[in-house]
Design a protein around this motif. Structure first.
Motif, PDB file in Angstrom:
ATOM      1  N   ARG A  56      15.076  25.816  37.783  1.00  4.03           N
ATOM      2  CA  ARG A  56      15.218  27.278  37.771  1.00  4.03           C
ATOM      3  C   ARG A  56      16.590  27.757  38.259  1.00  4.03           C
ATOM      4  N   PHE A  57      17.653  27.202  37.683  1.00  5.60           N
ATOM      5  CA  PHE A  57      19.005  27.663  38.027  1.00  5.60           C
ATOM      6  C   PHE A  57      19.312  28.905  37.197  1.00  5.60           C
ATOM      7  N   GLU A  58      18.965  30.052  37.765  1.00  4.20           N
ATOM      8  CA  GLU A  58      19.101  31.314  37.035  1.00  4.20           C
ATOM      9  C   GLU A  58      20.536  31.797  36.930  1.00  4.20           C
ATOM     10  N   GLN A  59      21.393  31.322  37.824  1.00  4.57           N
ATOM     11  CA  GLN A  59      22.756  31.855  37.860  1.00  4.57           C
ATOM     12  C   GLN A  59      23.800  30.750  37.704  1.00  4.57           C
ATOM     13  N   LEU A  60      24.773  31.020  36.848  1.00  2.87           N
ATOM     14  CA  LEU A  60      25.985  30.207  36.780  1.00  2.87           C
ATOM     15  C   LEU A  60      27.035  30.960  37.597  1.00  2.87           C
ATOM     16  N   ILE A  61      27.450  30.365  38.715  1.00  2.00           N
ATOM     17  CA  ILE A  61      28.340  31.095  39.629  1.00  2.00           C
ATOM     18  C   ILE A  61      29.799  30.674  39.500  1.00  2.00           C
ATOM     19  N   ASP A  62      30.053  29.575  38.776  1.00  3.54           N
ATOM     20  CA  ASP A  62      31.453  29.175  38.576  1.00  3.54           C
ATOM     21  C   ASP A  62      31.528  28.155  37.462  1.00  3.54           C
ATOM     22  N   LEU A  63      32.604  28.203  36.700  1.00  2.00           N
ATOM     23  CA  LEU A  63      32.926  27.211  35.677  1.00  2.00           C
ATOM     24  C   LEU A  63      34.431  27.103  35.615  1.00  2.00           C
ATOM     25  N   CYS A  64      34.951  25.901  35.676  1.00  3.66           N
ATOM     26  CA  CYS A  64      36.413  25.739  35.641  1.00  3.66           C
ATOM     27  C   CYS A  64      36.768  24.453  34.920  1.00  3.66           C
ATOM     28  N   GLY A  65      38.017  24.355  34.517  1.00  4.20           N
ATOM     29  CA  GLY A  65      38.537  23.146  33.906  1.00  4.20           C
ATOM     30  C   GLY A  65      39.291  22.309  34.925  1.00  4.20           C
ATOM     31  N   VAL A  66      39.390  21.013  34.667  1.00  2.44           N
ATOM     32  CA  VAL A  66      40.163  20.091  35.500  1.00  2.44           C
ATOM     33  C   VAL A  66      40.941  19.165  34.575  1.00  2.44           C
ATOM     34  N   ASP A  67      42.205  18.957  34.902  1.00  2.00           N
ATOM     35  CA  ASP A  67      43.057  18.025  34.155  1.00  2.00           C
ATOM     36  C   ASP A  67      43.217  16.766  35.000  1.00  2.00           C
ATOM     37  N   TYR A  68      42.624  15.669  34.549  1.00  2.00           N
ATOM     38  CA  TYR A  68      42.644  14.427  35.312  1.00  2.00           C
ATOM     39  C   TYR A  68      43.804  13.515  34.920  1.00  2.00           C
ATOM     40  N   SER A  69      44.779  14.016  34.163  1.00  2.00           N
ATOM     41  CA  SER A  69      45.872  13.143  33.740  1.00  2.00           C
ATOM     42  C   SER A  69      46.616  12.577  34.946  1.00  2.00           C
ATOM     43  N   THR A  70      46.783  13.366  35.975  1.00  2.00           N
ATOM     44  CA  THR A  70      47.224  12.870  37.278  1.00  2.00           C
ATOM     45  C   THR A  70      46.328  13.546  38.294  1.00  2.00           C
ATOM     46  N   TYR A  71      45.653  12.750  39.091  1.00  2.00           N
ATOM     47  CA  TYR A  71      44.679  13.318  40.020  1.00  2.00           C
ATOM     48  C   TYR A  71      44.680  12.507  41.305  1.00  2.00           C
ATOM     49  N   ALA A  72      44.986  13.193  42.408  1.00  2.00           N
ATOM     50  CA  ALA A  72      44.991  12.564  43.739  1.00  2.00           C
ATOM     51  C   ALA A  72      45.888  11.329  43.774  1.00  2.00           C
ATOM     52  N   ASP A  73      47.034  11.408  43.085  1.00  2.00           N
ATOM     53  CA  ASP A  73      48.015  10.326  43.076  1.00  2.00           C
ATOM     54  C   ASP A  73      47.428   8.999  42.596  1.00  2.00           C
ATOM     55  N   ALA A  74      46.396   9.083  41.778  1.00  6.43           N
ATOM     56  CA  ALA A  74      45.770   7.860  41.261  1.00  6.43           C
ATOM     57  C   ALA A  74      45.768   7.904  39.737  1.00  6.43           C
ATOM     58  N   VAL A  75      45.634   6.728  39.123  1.00  4.70           N
ATOM     59  CA  VAL A  75      45.562   6.634  37.676  1.00  4.70           C
ATOM     60  C   VAL A  75      44.109   6.819  37.260  1.00  4.70           C
ATOM     61  N   HIS A  76      43.870   7.813  36.405  1.00  7.75           N
ATOM     62  CA  HIS A  76      42.512   8.082  35.938  1.00  7.75           C
ATOM     63  C   HIS A  76      42.300   7.425  34.582  1.00  7.75           C
ATOM     64  N   GLU A  77      41.243   6.641  34.475  1.00  6.39           N
ATOM     65  CA  GLU A  77      40.904   5.997  33.208  1.00  6.39           C
ATOM     66  C   GLU A  77      39.736   6.748  32.580  1.00  6.39           C
ATOM     67  N   GLY A  78      39.932   7.192  31.362  1.00  9.04           N
ATOM     68  CA  GLY A  78      38.881   7.941  30.693  1.00  9.04           C
ATOM     69  C   GLY A  78      39.415   9.248  30.157  1.00  9.04           C
ATOM     70  N   PRO A  79      38.524  10.108  29.665  1.00  6.09           N
ATOM     71  CA  PRO A  79      38.959  11.403  29.118  1.00  6.09           C
ATOM     72  C   PRO A  79      39.745  12.223  30.135  1.00  6.09           C
ATOM     73  N   ARG A  80      40.667  13.017  29.610  1.00  9.78           N
ATOM     74  CA  ARG A  80      41.572  13.763  30.482  1.00  9.78           C
ATOM     75  C   ARG A  80      40.964  15.056  31.022  1.00  9.78           C
ATOM     76  N   TYR A  81      40.261  15.795  30.166  1.00 11.40           N
ATOM     77  CA  TYR A  81      39.810  17.136  30.546  1.00 11.40           C
ATOM     78  C   TYR A  81      38.326  17.147  30.898  1.00 11.40           C
ATOM     79  N   CYS A  82      38.023  17.857  31.970  1.00 11.56           N
ATOM     80  CA  CYS A  82      36.657  17.942  32.475  1.00 11.56           C
ATOM     81  C   CYS A  82      36.328  19.404  32.749  1.00 11.56           C
ATOM     82  N   VAL A  83      35.076  19.746  32.546  1.00 14.00           N
ATOM     83  CA  VAL A  83      34.578  21.061  32.928  1.00 14.00           C
ATOM     84  C   VAL A  83      33.587  20.875  34.071  1.00 14.00           C
ATOM     85  N   VAL A  84      33.751  21.668  35.110  1.00 16.12           N
ATOM     86  CA  VAL A  84      32.885  21.617  36.284  1.00 16.12           C
ATOM     87  C   VAL A  84      32.155  22.945  36.401  1.00 16.12           C
ATOM     88  N   VAL A  85      30.843  22.883  36.533  1.00 17.70           N
ATOM     89  CA  VAL A  85      30.007  24.082  36.589  1.00 17.70           C
ATOM     90  C   VAL A  85      29.204  24.061  37.884  1.00 17.70           C
TER      91      VAL A  85
END
Length: 207
Positions: A56-85
């Motif tokens: 019963r999650f009636e409300q979406l309170i946030d949605l944003c994009g993330v670019d993992y091409s460089t993230y936390a000074d580490a090499v990310h393996e996998g898709p670059r773009y992520c959506v976080v809800v």
């Protein structure tokens, strides 16, 4: 009277049971539950999270994009773009984070959830504007923060800090014009604050 907040481990079990095989990964960190979904399951899973009696999650309170091409000074393996809800159930007093990666880096594409939650409308437009993530099924997907003639997506990690063009009002033409950026690139060096002189205080001096 508000519902008593469910324990994170119980919420994790409840969500995983409701979504079944759609859950690619489930984590619990600092009392917050996150689930990772595949793009192909995203819309269907989000509908379950809204409608299932135990979710019963009636409300979406946030949605944003993330670019993992460089993230936390580490090499990310996998898709670059992520959506976080971030979802909220007012009736059950519980929160959930949902992550989903766009399969194609060249054309990051996900289903729109604006038909499930009206609040997703402007959030998805923002992610489209700033990251170039396309939300299939959105009925008005256009820029929301940058100008209509803006080129590129400014929150991508490879977008230059100074941008590509600058705009100004031309009094003779009586309209806004775009020109190449005239600002020289510069690197800001952070000011070092030494402990012994912080806020004008000597080391060991009484506050």
């Amino acid at each position: 009277m508000s519902a008593v907040a469910i324990r994170p481990e119980k919420l994790q079990d409840t969500v995983c049971a409701a979504l079944g095989a759609r859950v690619r990964q489930s984590t619990r960190v600092l009392g917050e539950v996150s689930v990772l979904l595949a793009a192909a399951d995203y819309l269907d899973a989000m509908r379950v999270l809204r409608d299932a009696e135990a979710c019963r999650f009636e409300q979406l309170i946030d949605l944003c994009g993330v670019d993992y091409s460089t993230y936390a000074d580490a090499v990310h393996e996998g898709p670059r773009y992520c959506v976080v809800v971030h979802l909220l159930s007012v009736s059950l007093n519980q929160r959930l984070r949902v992550k989903v990666f766009c399969p194609d880096d060249d054309l990051p594409l996900l289903a729109s959830v604006s038909g499930l939650w009206n609040s997703a409308n402007w959030y998805e437009r923002e992610a489209f504007d700033l990251f170039g993530i396309v939300f299939d099924g959105h009925d008005d997907l256009r820029r929301i923060l940058t100008d209509y003639g803006f080129v590129g997506h400014p929150m991508r990690k490879d977008f230059p800090l100074s941008g590509h063009v600058e705009m100004r009002y031309d009094a003779e033409l009586r309209r806004v014009v775009y020109e190449p950026v005239s600002i020289e690139p510069r690197e800001n060096t952070p000011r070092i604050v030494r402990e012994e002189s912080y806020a004008g205080l000597r080391r060991g001096a009484p506050l």
